[in-house]
Motif scaffolding. Structure first.
Motif, PDB file in Angstrom:
ATOM      1  N   ILE A 187       0.888  -1.169   0.000  1.00  0.00           N
ATOM      2  CA  ILE A 187       0.000   0.000   0.000  1.00  0.00           C
ATOM      3  C   ILE A 187       0.920   1.212   0.000  1.00  0.00           C
ATOM      4  N   ILE A 188       0.973   1.923  -1.141  1.00  0.00           N
ATOM      5  CA  ILE A 188       2.017   2.943  -1.252  1.00  0.00           C
ATOM      6  C   ILE A 188       1.469   4.322  -1.592  1.00  0.00           C
ATOM      7  N   GLY A 189       2.193   5.335  -1.150  1.00  0.00           N
ATOM      8  CA  GLY A 189       1.816   6.725  -1.428  1.00  0.00           C
ATOM      9  C   GLY A 189       2.547   7.214  -2.662  1.00  0.00           C
ATOM     10  N   ALA A 190       1.801   7.886  -3.557  1.00  0.00           N
ATOM     11  CA  ALA A 190       2.400   8.381  -4.801  1.00  0.00           C
ATOM     12  C   ALA A 190       2.903   9.809  -4.651  1.00  0.00           C
ATOM     13  N   GLY A 191       2.598  10.453  -3.518  1.00  0.00           N
ATOM     14  CA  GLY A 191       2.949  11.860  -3.369  1.00  0.00           C
ATOM     15  C   GLY A 191       1.847  12.758  -3.900  1.00  0.00           C
ATOM     16  N   PRO A 192       2.044  14.070  -3.772  1.00  0.00           N
ATOM     17  CA  PRO A 192       0.944  15.008  -3.928  1.00  0.00           C
ATOM     18  C   PRO A 192       0.587  15.439  -5.344  1.00  0.00           C
ATOM     19  N   GLY A 193       1.254  15.024  -6.366  1.00  0.00           N
ATOM     20  CA  GLY A 193       0.884  15.489  -7.708  1.00  0.00           C
ATOM     21  C   GLY A 193       2.076  15.449  -8.643  1.00  0.00           C
ATOM     22  N   ASP A 194       3.122  16.193  -8.294  1.00  0.00           N
ATOM     23  CA  ASP A 194       4.360  16.137  -9.077  1.00  0.00           C
ATOM     24  C   ASP A 194       4.909  14.709  -8.979  1.00  0.00           C
ATOM     25  N   ASP A 221       3.080  -6.799 -10.160  1.00  0.00           N
ATOM     26  CA  ASP A 221       2.354  -7.598 -11.154  1.00  0.00           C
ATOM     27  C   ASP A 221       1.008  -6.947 -11.462  1.00  0.00           C
ATOM     28  N   VAL A 222       0.422  -6.342 -10.441  1.00  0.00           N
ATOM     29  CA  VAL A 222      -0.892  -5.702 -10.571  1.00  0.00           C
ATOM     30  C   VAL A 222      -0.821  -4.365  -9.846  1.00  0.00           C
ATOM     31  N   ILE A 223      -1.390  -3.314 -10.456  1.00  0.00           N
ATOM     32  CA  ILE A 223      -1.429  -2.011  -9.773  1.00  0.00           C
ATOM     33  C   ILE A 223      -2.871  -1.518  -9.727  1.00  0.00           C
ATOM     34  N   LEU A 224      -3.365  -1.252  -8.535  1.00  0.00           N
ATOM     35  CA  LEU A 224      -4.677  -0.616  -8.371  1.00  0.00           C
ATOM     36  C   LEU A 224      -4.407   0.832  -8.009  1.00  0.00           C
ATOM     37  N   TYR A 225      -4.833   1.771  -8.844  1.00  0.00           N
ATOM     38  CA  TYR A 225      -4.483   3.165  -8.593  1.00  0.00           C
ATOM     39  C   TYR A 225      -5.705   4.071  -8.559  1.00  0.00           C
ATOM     40  N   ASP A 226      -5.535   5.193  -7.852  1.00  0.00           N
ATOM     41  CA  ASP A 226      -6.628   6.139  -7.650  1.00  0.00           C
ATOM     42  C   ASP A 226      -6.554   7.303  -8.628  1.00  0.00           C
ATOM     43  N   ARG A 227      -7.579   8.111  -8.598  1.00  0.00           N
ATOM     44  CA  ARG A 227      -7.714   9.246  -9.516  1.00  0.00           C
ATOM     45  C   ARG A 227      -6.583  10.275  -9.364  1.00  0.00           C
ATOM     46  N   LEU A 228      -6.158  10.517  -8.123  1.00  0.00           N
ATOM     47  CA  LEU A 228      -5.197  11.598  -7.922  1.00  0.00           C
ATOM     48  C   LEU A 228      -3.745  11.168  -8.153  1.00  0.00           C
ATOM     49  N   TYR A 258      -7.949   0.773 -12.531  1.00  0.00           N
ATOM     50  CA  TYR A 258      -8.293   2.130 -12.089  1.00  0.00           C
ATOM     51  C   TYR A 258      -9.418   2.056 -11.059  1.00  0.00           C
ATOM     52  N   CYS A 259      -9.214   2.704  -9.937  1.00  0.00           N
ATOM     53  CA  CYS A 259     -10.234   2.635  -8.879  1.00  0.00           C
ATOM     54  C   CYS A 259     -11.075   3.903  -8.773  1.00  0.00           C
ATOM     55  N   GLY A 260     -10.736   4.921  -9.555  1.00  0.00           N
ATOM     56  CA  GLY A 260     -11.575   6.119  -9.641  1.00  0.00           C
ATOM     57  C   GLY A 260     -11.637   6.951  -8.393  1.00  0.00           C
ATOM     58  N   LYS A 261     -12.839   7.361  -8.050  1.00  0.00           N
ATOM     59  CA  LYS A 261     -13.132   8.190  -6.881  1.00  0.00           C
ATOM     60  C   LYS A 261     -12.953   9.670  -7.147  1.00  0.00           C
ATOM     61  N   SER A 262     -13.923  10.250  -7.817  1.00  0.00           N
ATOM     62  CA  SER A 262     -14.029  11.709  -7.884  1.00  0.00           C
ATOM     63  C   SER A 262     -14.981  12.093  -6.769  1.00  0.00           C
ATOM     64  N   PRO A 263     -14.931  13.387  -6.330  1.00  0.00           N
ATOM     65  CA  PRO A 263     -15.865  13.759  -5.279  1.00  0.00           C
ATOM     66  C   PRO A 263     -17.298  13.404  -5.677  1.00  0.00           C
ATOM     67  N   GLY A 264     -17.984  12.690  -4.830  1.00  0.00           N
ATOM     68  CA  GLY A 264     -19.388  12.347  -5.068  1.00  0.00           C
ATOM     69  C   GLY A 264     -19.613  11.262  -6.110  1.00  0.00           C
ATOM     70  N   LEU A 265     -18.532  10.714  -6.670  1.00  0.00           N
ATOM     71  CA  LEU A 265     -18.714   9.734  -7.743  1.00  0.00           C
ATOM     72  C   LEU A 265     -17.666   8.640  -7.560  1.00  0.00           C
ATOM     73  N   HIS A 266     -18.104   7.503  -7.094  1.00  0.00           N
ATOM     74  CA  HIS A 266     -17.134   6.438  -6.821  1.00  0.00           C
ATOM     75  C   HIS A 266     -17.146   5.416  -7.937  1.00  0.00           C
ATOM     76  N   HIS A 267     -15.983   5.132  -8.451  1.00  0.00           N
ATOM     77  CA  HIS A 267     -15.853   4.231  -9.586  1.00  0.00           C
ATOM     78  C   HIS A 267     -15.943   2.786  -9.112  1.00  0.00           C
ATOM     79  N   MET A 268     -15.171   2.462  -8.083  1.00  0.00           N
ATOM     80  CA  MET A 268     -15.130   1.087  -7.585  1.00  0.00           C
ATOM     81  C   MET A 268     -15.388   1.181  -6.078  1.00  0.00           C
ATOM     82  N   SER A 269     -16.277   0.365  -5.548  1.00  0.00           N
ATOM     83  CA  SER A 269     -16.574   0.491  -4.115  1.00  0.00           C
ATOM     84  C   SER A 269     -15.375   0.033  -3.296  1.00  0.00           C
ATOM     85  N   GLN A 270     -15.328   0.486  -2.057  1.00  0.00           N
ATOM     86  CA  GLN A 270     -14.209   0.108  -1.189  1.00  0.00           C
ATOM     87  C   GLN A 270     -14.171  -1.415  -1.003  1.00  0.00           C
ATOM     88  N   GLN A 271     -15.346  -2.024  -0.906  1.00  0.00           N
ATOM     89  CA  GLN A 271     -15.404  -3.489  -0.746  1.00  0.00           C
ATOM     90  C   GLN A 271     -14.832  -4.187  -1.978  1.00  0.00           C
TER      91      GLN A 271
END
Ligand code: SAH
Length: 263
Positions: free
Chosen positions: A10-17, A33-40, A57-70
């Protein structure tokens, strides 16, 4: 890490740059082998993965979730159980408003190996990108990371200030770094003034902090909402409230004076 035995990083990508990722996290992307990544997460970072890597891609824009946490939990476990090295790549730090703790708990409960690799969280990244010290001698000895959103709930509801003790925070912490607060900017400012912050307290909002399209807006608790509206502020953005914002203004003034002298 044992090859052949599945695990989740479970890794942090940093803030943008994309350059603000840690060496360790980058190595994990290279090995995955597999990467699950978020919108930001900066898409640029995925270039470091092996060509055959499976990207989810796991998505997650404000108010719009692409893939549920479960569904994310199940997918992590499913691939790791097949003996794969799964990387769960999150914006900023995985444990700061990132639900990394929930994922670790789920994996632990199912007997799956995991590790956590920290990242530069948005408050740290965006403050640096905007030349605002979160603490500064004589001005601020404390800062707090606060989420204005209760969107930690699955429905993604962003109801105003739910669960945030603005009454306590207003007077007890010098600098507030507020995540997910754009849609409630006005209520937040009103609450802080109601609980004793002077209306002329400086506020900065950093949109797309540390990226090539970073924008910084400044104002006060009284007028920042109008300024943000006029500038059509978008997401992601971090709100910094406190006297430390004036240090940015000082730095800008000195820079301008130096440029005029050179010019
Ligand atoms: N785990 C992340 C936070 C996820 S919550 C971290 O540690 O940074 C998402 C919120 O983070 C956004 O709504 C915004 O408030 C903030 N954020 C993330 N990236 C940002 C950026 N580049 N600039 C400004 N704020 C950002």
């Amino acid at each position: 890490m044992n090859r052949g035995q599945g695990m989740v990083s479970i890794i942090g990508a940093g803030p943008g740059d994309p350059e603000l990722i840690t060496v360790k996290a980058l190595r994990r992307i290279e090995q995955a082998d597999v990467i699950l990544y978020d919108r930001l997460v900066s898409e640029e970072l995925l270039q470091y993965a092996r060509p055959e890597v499976r990207r989810i891609y796991c998505g997650k824009s404000p108010g719009l979730h692409h893939m549920s946490q479960q569904a994310i939990h199940r997918t992590l476990l499913q691939h790791a159980s097949a003996g794969l090295h799964v990387v769960r790549l999150k914006g900023g730090d995985p444990l700061v408003f990132g639900r990394g703790g929930e994922e670790a708990l789920f994996l632990q409960e199912h007997g799956m190996d995991y590790e956590i690799v920290p990242g530069v969280t948005a408050a740290i990244g965006a403050a640096a990108g905007a030349d605002i010290p979160l603490t500064h001698r004589g001005i601020a000895t404390s800062f707090a990371c606060v989420t204005a959103s209760r969107a930690q709930s699955e429905a993604g509801s962003e109801s105003a200030g739910d669960g945030v003790r603005w009454d306590l925070l207003a007077g007890s912490v010098d600098t507030l770094a507020i995540y997910m607060g754009v849609s409630q900017l006005q209520q937040i400012c009103t609450e802080l003034v109601r609980y004793g912050r002077p209306a002329d307290t400086p506020v900065a909002i950093i949109e797309n902090g540390t990226t090539a399209v970073q924008r910084v807006l400044t104002g006060t608790l009284e007028d920042i909402h109008a300024i943000a509206q006029a500038a059509r502020l978008g997401n992601p953005a971090l709100i910094i409230v406190g006297e430390v914002v004036r240090v940015r203004e000082q730095l800008m003034q000195i820079r301008q004076q130096a440029q005029t002298m050179i010019g």
